[in-house]
Design a protein around this motif. Structure first.
Motif, PDB file in Angstrom:
ATOM      1  N   ASN A 165       2.607  32.356 -27.118  1.00 15.65           N
ATOM      2  CA  ASN A 165       3.033  31.303 -25.860  1.00 15.65           C
ATOM      3  C   ASN A 165       3.953  30.287 -26.435  1.00 15.65           C
ATOM      4  N   MET A 166       4.569  30.467 -27.637  1.00 13.87           N
ATOM      5  CA  MET A 166       5.646  29.520 -28.027  1.00 13.87           C
ATOM      6  C   MET A 166       6.756  29.701 -27.366  1.00 13.87           C
ATOM      7  N   ASN A 167       7.454  28.466 -27.007  1.00 10.80           N
ATOM      8  CA  ASN A 167       8.686  28.317 -26.501  1.00 10.80           C
ATOM      9  C   ASN A 167       9.804  28.357 -27.824  1.00 10.80           C
ATOM     10  N   ALA A 197      -0.168  45.256 -27.291  1.00 11.92           N
ATOM     11  CA  ALA A 197      -0.687  43.741 -27.354  1.00 11.92           C
ATOM     12  C   ALA A 197      -1.746  43.866 -25.912  1.00 11.92           C
ATOM     13  N   HIS A 198      -2.783  43.077 -26.220  1.00 16.75           N
ATOM     14  CA  HIS A 198      -3.933  42.926 -25.065  1.00 16.75           C
ATOM     15  C   HIS A 198      -3.309  42.001 -23.987  1.00 16.75           C
ATOM     16  N   CYS A 199      -3.994  42.328 -22.845  1.00 18.46           N
ATOM     17  CA  CYS A 199      -3.333  41.517 -21.758  1.00 18.46           C
ATOM     18  C   CYS A 199      -3.462  39.892 -21.703  1.00 18.46           C
ATOM     19  N   ASN A 200      -4.626  39.519 -22.294  1.00 18.39           N
ATOM     20  CA  ASN A 200      -5.053  37.968 -22.515  1.00 18.39           C
ATOM     21  C   ASN A 200      -3.949  37.345 -23.203  1.00 18.39           C
ATOM     22  N   ALA A 201      -3.180  38.066 -24.199  1.00 24.63           N
ATOM     23  CA  ALA A 201      -1.964  37.474 -24.854  1.00 24.63           C
ATOM     24  C   ALA A 201      -0.900  36.928 -23.828  1.00 24.63           C
ATOM     25  N   PHE A 202      -0.667  37.486 -22.661  1.00 25.05           N
ATOM     26  CA  PHE A 202       0.573  37.229 -21.905  1.00 25.05           C
ATOM     27  C   PHE A 202       0.081  36.954 -20.362  1.00 25.05           C
ATOM     28  N   MET A 244       3.994  47.186 -26.619  1.00 25.78           N
ATOM     29  CA  MET A 244       5.096  46.239 -26.652  1.00 25.78           C
ATOM     30  C   MET A 244       6.491  46.472 -26.422  1.00 25.78           C
ATOM     31  N   ASP A 245       6.808  47.876 -26.603  1.00 24.35           N
ATOM     32  CA  ASP A 245       8.164  48.232 -26.340  1.00 24.35           C
ATOM     33  C   ASP A 245       8.004  49.515 -25.492  1.00 24.35           C
ATOM     34  N   PHE A 267       5.675  38.896 -24.463  1.00 25.19           N
ATOM     35  CA  PHE A 267       5.296  37.374 -24.783  1.00 25.19           C
ATOM     36  C   PHE A 267       6.360  36.313 -24.394  1.00 25.19           C
ATOM     37  N   THR A 268       5.715  35.130 -23.966  1.00 22.20           N
ATOM     38  CA  THR A 268       6.701  34.041 -23.895  1.00 22.20           C
ATOM     39  C   THR A 268       7.557  33.834 -24.975  1.00 22.20           C
ATOM     40  N   SER A 269       6.833  34.113 -26.398  1.00 20.14           N
ATOM     41  CA  SER A 269       7.885  34.206 -27.619  1.00 20.14           C
ATOM     42  C   SER A 269       8.913  35.209 -27.563  1.00 20.14           C
ATOM     43  N   ASP A 270       8.747  36.255 -27.098  1.00 21.67           N
ATOM     44  CA  ASP A 270       9.611  37.325 -26.941  1.00 21.67           C
ATOM     45  C   ASP A 270      10.880  36.835 -25.728  1.00 21.67           C
TER      46      ASP A 270
END
Length: 326
Positions: A165-167, A197-202, A244-245, A267-270
């Motif tokens: 979740n990092m910017n 990735a698991h749903c709770n990550a994004f 992920m892809d 992800f937010t980081s992506d």
């Protein structure tokens, strides 16, 4: 082969030139040539034998190597167990990792071949590379001679491992603390071309982005709608996993970067990689290039990453078992 723009060519050339610097510390190619000459062959053959039957394991092993290097350097501290659940592997970012037993089996083979010689840190670094190669990805140099750490701290893992979740600013700060720069961030993020990735990550991006039960406006609406309909059907879903892809999550290629430009980073980081002009230029270069260009720069950044804060000489120890301090 698609043409690369001038900016992309300069970035690639600069990185190749930068990669020619001397090896950090006492690491060197062929460190075990005399003390355990079959070491790298044993690792390579085991990976080549088993990964084709479990290709989904390549991504978590690569992620394991990444997470290990970001906490106390590449010293296999991530592999250590803890009786009080306070070790790195107990931290939330590491709870979904797999492959610990895979590393343990290789360690057992090496202990039979040459007891007390090959470190778990070197095993993890070599296995990550060999697993990626086995599924058709790039290779890179892995100088050896790492020693194993004796401390594994859950809190440090939470603080040092870049979060999904990092910017962009937070990512640059996180990578910078480890001697990695903007280009490393772009190149290494390409590891998300494989894995799940698991749903709770994004999930917050889909259901509660600002705390008002809204959707992240930076995500492609069509992509988000499909995720909600077929995969992550509620904010509380923490078991369902997503590629992920999409469409090529077992193939190491540049599709990840193409998806970023379509606003389909998971992800937010992506998604953050296209919020900065320089990073977006790097993403665009890789999206419009052949896979070989991505392979080249990914390898260069991996060589840089796998030397973060390594322990050599008399530092640390050579663990007899990767999960236990001697």
């Amino acid at each position: 082969m698609k043409q690369i723009n001038a900016c992309g060519v300069l970035l690639v050339v600069w990185f190749i030139f930068g990669s020619l610097s001397s090896v950090q510390g006492d690491l060197k190619m062929g460190f075990y040539d005399e003390s355990c000459p079959q070491a790298e062959k044993i690792i390579s053959e085991y990976v080549k034998k088993h990964i084709p039957h479990a290709p989904m394991l390549a991504a978590p092993i690569l992620r394991m190597h990444f997470h290990d290097c970001f906490v106390r350097g590449c010293d296999a501290s991530l592999l250590l167990n803890s009786s009080s659940q306070q070790a790195e592997k107990d931290a939330i970012p590491n709870q979904t990792l797999r492959g610990f037993d895979f590393i343990d089996r290789i360690k057992s083979l090496l202990e039979k071949e040459c007891p007390g010689i090959v470190s778990c840190a070197d095993i993890l670094s070599l296995v990550a590379r060999d697993a990626v190669v086995t599924i058709g990805g790039p290779t890179w140099k892995v100088p050896t001679g790492r020693r194993d750490g004796t401390v594994s701290n859950k809190t440090e893992a939470l603080q040092d491992i870049p979060a999904p979740n990092m910017n962009f600013s937070q990512l640059i700060t996180s990578f910078g603390k480890k001697g990695l720069d903007l280009n490393d961030l772009v190149w290494l993020s390409g590891a998300h071309t494989i894995g799940i990735a698991h749903c709770n990550a994004f999930n917050k991006r889909l259901y509660n982005f600002t705390g008002k039960f809204d959707q992240d406006p930076s995500i492609d609406p069509f992509y988000a709608a499909n995720l909600k309909k077929y995969k992550c059907k509620s904010l509380s879903d923490n078991t369902t996993f997503v590629e992920m892809d999409p469409g090529s999550f077992l193939t190491f290629d540049n599709e990840y970067y193409k998806n970023l430009l379509k606003r389909r980073g998971l992800f937010t980081s992506d998604a953050a990689l296209i919020t900065n002009a320089t990073a977006k230029a790097g993403v665009t270069t890789l999206a419009n290039s052949s896979d070989s260009v991505f392979f080249t720069v990914f390898a260069i950044s991996m060589e840089k990453m796998n030397q973060i804060e390594v322990k050599t000489g008399n530092e640390g120890e050579i663990r007899k078992h990767c999960a236990l301090v001697n």
